[in-house]
Structure formats: structure tokens, C-alpha cells
Scaffold this motif. Sequence first.
Motif, PDB file in Angstrom:
ATOM      1  N   TYR A   8       0.820  -1.210   0.000  1.00 43.52           N
ATOM      2  CA  TYR A   8       0.000   0.000   0.000  1.00 43.52           C
ATOM      3  C   TYR A   8       0.855   1.261   0.000  1.00 43.52           C
ATOM      4  CZ  TYR A   8      -3.478  -3.468   1.251  1.00 43.52           C
ATOM      5  OH  TYR A   8      -4.276  -4.583   1.265  1.00 43.52           O
ATOM      6  N   ALA A   9       0.321   2.297  -0.610  1.00 45.19           N
ATOM      7  CA  ALA A   9       1.025   3.572  -0.711  1.00 45.19           C
ATOM      8  C   ALA A   9       1.115   4.253   0.651  1.00 45.19           C
ATOM      9  CB  ALA A   9       0.277   4.486  -1.690  1.00 45.19           C
ATOM     10  N   PRO A  10       2.184   5.037   0.866  1.00 46.53           N
ATOM     11  CA  PRO A  10       2.261   5.823   2.103  1.00 46.53           C
ATOM     12  C   PRO A  10       0.993   6.672   2.267  1.00 46.53           C
ATOM     13  CG  PRO A  10       4.352   5.894   0.951  1.00 46.53           C
ATOM     14  CD  PRO A  10       3.370   5.215   0.019  1.00 46.53           C
ATOM     15  N   GLY A  11       0.532   6.747   3.500  1.00 43.22           N
ATOM     16  CA  GLY A  11      -0.687   7.492   3.800  1.00 43.22           C
ATOM     17  C   GLY A  11      -1.917   6.607   3.898  1.00 43.22           C
ATOM     18  N   THR A  12      -1.812   5.339   3.447  1.00 47.24           N
ATOM     19  CA  THR A  12      -2.923   4.388   3.546  1.00 47.24           C
ATOM     20  C   THR A  12      -3.027   3.891   4.984  1.00 47.24           C
ATOM     21  OG1 THR A  12      -2.560   3.665   1.268  1.00 47.24           O
ATOM     22  CG2 THR A  12      -3.826   2.176   2.686  1.00 47.24           C
ATOM     23  N   ILE A  13      -4.252   3.694   5.456  1.00 46.26           N
ATOM     24  CA  ILE A  13      -4.490   3.072   6.764  1.00 46.26           C
ATOM     25  C   ILE A  13      -4.830   1.609   6.527  1.00 46.26           C
ATOM     26  CG2 ILE A  13      -6.079   2.957   8.727  1.00 46.26           C
ATOM     27  CD1 ILE A  13      -6.390   6.004   8.487  1.00 46.26           C
ATOM     28  N   VAL A  14      -4.147   0.723   7.240  1.00 46.74           N
ATOM     29  CA  VAL A  14      -4.446  -0.712   7.196  1.00 46.74           C
ATOM     30  C   VAL A  14      -4.882  -1.120   8.602  1.00 46.74           C
ATOM     31  CG1 VAL A  14      -3.559  -3.034   6.771  1.00 46.74           C
ATOM     32  CG2 VAL A  14      -2.762  -1.114   5.359  1.00 46.74           C
ATOM     33  N   VAL A  15      -6.072  -1.697   8.694  1.00 47.75           N
ATOM     34  CA  VAL A  15      -6.614  -2.167   9.969  1.00 47.75           C
ATOM     35  C   VAL A  15      -6.505  -3.681   9.997  1.00 47.75           C
ATOM     36  CG1 VAL A  15      -8.667  -2.319  11.427  1.00 47.75           C
ATOM     37  CG2 VAL A  15      -8.192  -0.205  10.164  1.00 47.75           C
ATOM     38  N   LEU A  31      -0.653   3.143   9.927  1.00 48.47           N
ATOM     39  CA  LEU A  31      -0.605   4.236   8.966  1.00 48.47           C
ATOM     40  C   LEU A  31       0.699   4.066   8.211  1.00 48.47           C
ATOM     41  CD1 LEU A  31      -1.686   6.822   7.689  1.00 48.47           C
ATOM     42  CD2 LEU A  31      -0.566   8.098   9.545  1.00 48.47           C
ATOM     43  N   ILE A  32       0.584   3.681   6.933  1.00 58.83           N
ATOM     44  CA  ILE A  32       1.760   3.337   6.138  1.00 58.83           C
ATOM     45  C   ILE A  32       2.627   4.577   5.922  1.00 58.83           C
ATOM     46  CG2 ILE A  32       2.577   2.354   3.952  1.00 58.83           C
ATOM     47  CD1 ILE A  32       0.968   0.407   5.801  1.00 58.83           C
ATOM     48  N   GLN A  33       3.922   4.428   6.172  1.00 54.17           N
ATOM     49  CA  GLN A  33       4.919   5.467   5.947  1.00 54.17           C
ATOM     50  C   GLN A  33       5.812   5.022   4.782  1.00 54.17           C
ATOM     51  OE1 GLN A  33       4.987   8.247   8.693  1.00 54.17           O
ATOM     52  NE2 GLN A  33       3.017   7.237   8.393  1.00 54.17           N
ATOM     53  N   GLY A  34       6.695   5.842   4.352  1.00 49.61           N
ATOM     54  CA  GLY A  34       7.651   5.438   3.324  1.00 49.61           C
ATOM     55  C   GLY A  34       8.750   4.572   3.919  1.00 49.61           C
ATOM     56  N   GLY A  35       9.524   3.913   3.059  1.00 51.19           N
ATOM     57  CA  GLY A  35      10.701   3.167   3.503  1.00 51.19           C
ATOM     58  C   GLY A  35      10.412   1.913   4.289  1.00 51.19           C
ATOM     59  N   GLY A  36       9.249   1.285   4.078  1.00 57.79           N
ATOM     60  CA  GLY A  36       8.957   0.021   4.755  1.00 57.79           C
ATOM     61  C   GLY A  36       8.621   0.148   6.220  1.00 57.79           C
ATOM     62  N   SER A  37       8.060   1.273   6.623  1.00 55.95           N
ATOM     63  CA  SER A  37       7.676   1.444   8.022  1.00 55.95           C
ATOM     64  C   SER A  37       6.228   1.917   8.109  1.00 55.95           C
ATOM     65  CB  SER A  37       8.599   2.438   8.730  1.00 55.95           C
ATOM     66  OG  SER A  37       8.389   3.751   8.238  1.00 55.95           O
ATOM     67  N   ALA A  38       5.707   1.869   9.304  1.00 53.35           N
ATOM     68  CA  ALA A  38       4.340   2.330   9.557  1.00 53.35           C
ATOM     69  C   ALA A  38       4.245   2.820  10.994  1.00 53.35           C
ATOM     70  CB  ALA A  38       3.339   1.201   9.326  1.00 53.35           C
ATOM     71  N   LEU A  39       3.315   3.723  11.229  1.00 59.88           N
ATOM     72  CA  LEU A  39       2.934   4.068  12.591  1.00 59.88           C
ATOM     73  C   LEU A  39       1.895   3.044  13.010  1.00 59.88           C
ATOM     74  CD1 LEU A  39       2.591   7.947  12.459  1.00 59.88           C
ATOM     75  CD2 LEU A  39       4.435   6.592  13.460  1.00 59.88           C
ATOM     76  N   GLN A  40       2.120   2.400  14.142  1.00 60.96           N
ATOM     77  CA  GLN A  40       1.214   1.360  14.631  1.00 60.96           C
ATOM     78  C   GLN A  40       0.470   1.888  15.846  1.00 60.96           C
ATOM     79  OE1 GLN A  40       2.412  -2.977  15.444  1.00 60.96           O
ATOM     80  NE2 GLN A  40       2.537  -1.982  17.451  1.00 60.96           N
ATOM     81  N   THR A  87      -8.540   9.587   2.471  1.00 63.94           N
ATOM     82  CA  THR A  87      -7.549   8.567   2.809  1.00 63.94           C
ATOM     83  C   THR A  87      -8.175   7.182   2.652  1.00 63.94           C
ATOM     84  OG1 THR A  87      -6.345   9.982   4.343  1.00 63.94           O
ATOM     85  CG2 THR A  87      -6.161   7.598   4.705  1.00 63.94           C
ATOM     86  N   THR A  88      -7.431   6.253   2.036  1.00 68.09           N
ATOM     87  CA  THR A  88      -7.896   4.874   1.883  1.00 68.09           C
ATOM     88  C   THR A  88      -7.696   4.118   3.188  1.00 68.09           C
ATOM     89  OG1 THR A  88      -7.371   4.866  -0.472  1.00 68.09           O
ATOM     90  CG2 THR A  88      -7.563   2.705   0.600  1.00 68.09           C
ATOM     91  N   VAL A  89      -8.735   3.355   3.580  1.00 66.45           N
ATOM     92  CA  VAL A  89      -8.682   2.515   4.769  1.00 66.45           C
ATOM     93  C   VAL A  89      -8.967   1.082   4.345  1.00 66.45           C
ATOM     94  CG1 VAL A  89      -9.655   2.061   7.054  1.00 66.45           C
ATOM     95  CG2 VAL A  89      -9.468   4.424   6.226  1.00 66.45           C
ATOM     96  N   VAL A  90      -7.992   0.192   4.566  1.00 73.10           N
ATOM     97  CA  VAL A  90      -8.116  -1.216   4.207  1.00 73.10           C
ATOM     98  C   VAL A  90      -8.314  -1.996   5.500  1.00 73.10           C
ATOM     99  CG1 VAL A  90      -7.000  -3.206   3.145  1.00 73.10           C
ATOM    100  CG2 VAL A  90      -6.595  -0.899   2.235  1.00 73.10           C
TER     101      VAL A  90
END
Length: 197
Positions: free
Chosen positions: A64-71, A80-89, A192-195
Motif C-alpha cells: 500500500y502507498a504511504p498514507g494508507t491506513i491498514v486495519v 498508517l503506512i509510511q515510506g521506507g517500509g515502516s508504519a505508525l502502529q 484517505t484509503t482505509v483497508v
Amino acid sequence: MTRLVAAVAAIAALLGSISLAQAQFDNERQEMLRGGATKKGVYNILGLDGTGLGRTTVNYASKYAPGTIVVDTAQRRLYLIQGGGSALQYGIGVGRAGFQWKGTHKITAKKENPDWTPPAEMIARQPDVPTHMKGGDPANPLGTHAMYLGSTLYRIHGSPDADSVGEAESSGCFRMRNTDVADLYKRVSVGTTVVVK
């Protein structure tokens, strides 16, 4: 529950007069607003309540692109997807059995101190539920911020009860600690996309 009511009544007796019936009513009202849960689930029995599920940065390989929310409902985490293979959890509370769902939506609205009006289906299941609560009410189950998902009745929202984070007891919404939902709220926008998986 009986011990909790007795403890509340004892503390209230020290602080001022309150009846045992009032203490029990207040406790039952809180349980109803939390979705009718009568006991803590395994997440909180193990000490993984809302205080241990705050925001943190994690490695997260994603398509998923940065800025996407994955639940992730199974893990009770929102990313919350960030760049560089990281996310805020963030830790979340999820729908109880029979109320969990999957799909992709967009955030269609954002509200601070949202009013809460339960849907007719909830009122039918829980006739004692309040028919409306104003935003800013400390007992409002939407907490301080809400993000609305598509044309559904579901939201990512705060909660006045940090212990509900990490639990499966909502009617399908995703609950966060108020401090965490305020942080997420300022990072995302309408569209914002929420998956949900």
C-alpha cells in the motif's frame, strides 16, 4: 462486577452520599456504552490494555502507498503506512463476534468532539442505550475525534475507556485511545484509503 460495584459504593461513601443502586446503574451504563461486554478479554487480562497499545513506529512491508491506513482486526492494530517500509502502529478495539467486517473504504468525513446517535439496530439490541450524546460529553463513546468510513455506519474513533483498546467488543467501529486518535486525525485527510483485513 459485584466487587466493582461494592468498591465504587465504598469510595463514594467516603466522598459523599451515593446509593448502591446508583453505583450499579452507572457501572452498567458504562458497560452498555462499551458494547455490552461483561468481562475483560484475554488481551486485557494479560495486561495489554489501552495503556500498552499506544503509537509506535514499526517495520511494515506493504503493497500500500504511504498514507494508507491498514486495519488488522486479528492483531487489533491499525497501521498508517509510511515510506521506507515502516508504519505508525496504534492499538485498537475491534468489533465483537458477529460484528467484524473486512473491506476497503475512504475516509469521507472527520469530526472533532463528534455527537453520537446510535443506529436503530443498536437501539433495538440495547433499548436502554441513550438516543443521543453531545460531542464533548466525557461519556460519549466516540471520544474526542472520529473519522467516518465510506457510506457505512463505521468509524475510527476515540473512546473514553482506554481499557476497550485491545478488546473485541464494539459494534464494528475501531476504537482508539483519545490521545492516539487525535494523533492519527491530524495525520490523515478526507479521501484517505482505509483497508480493513
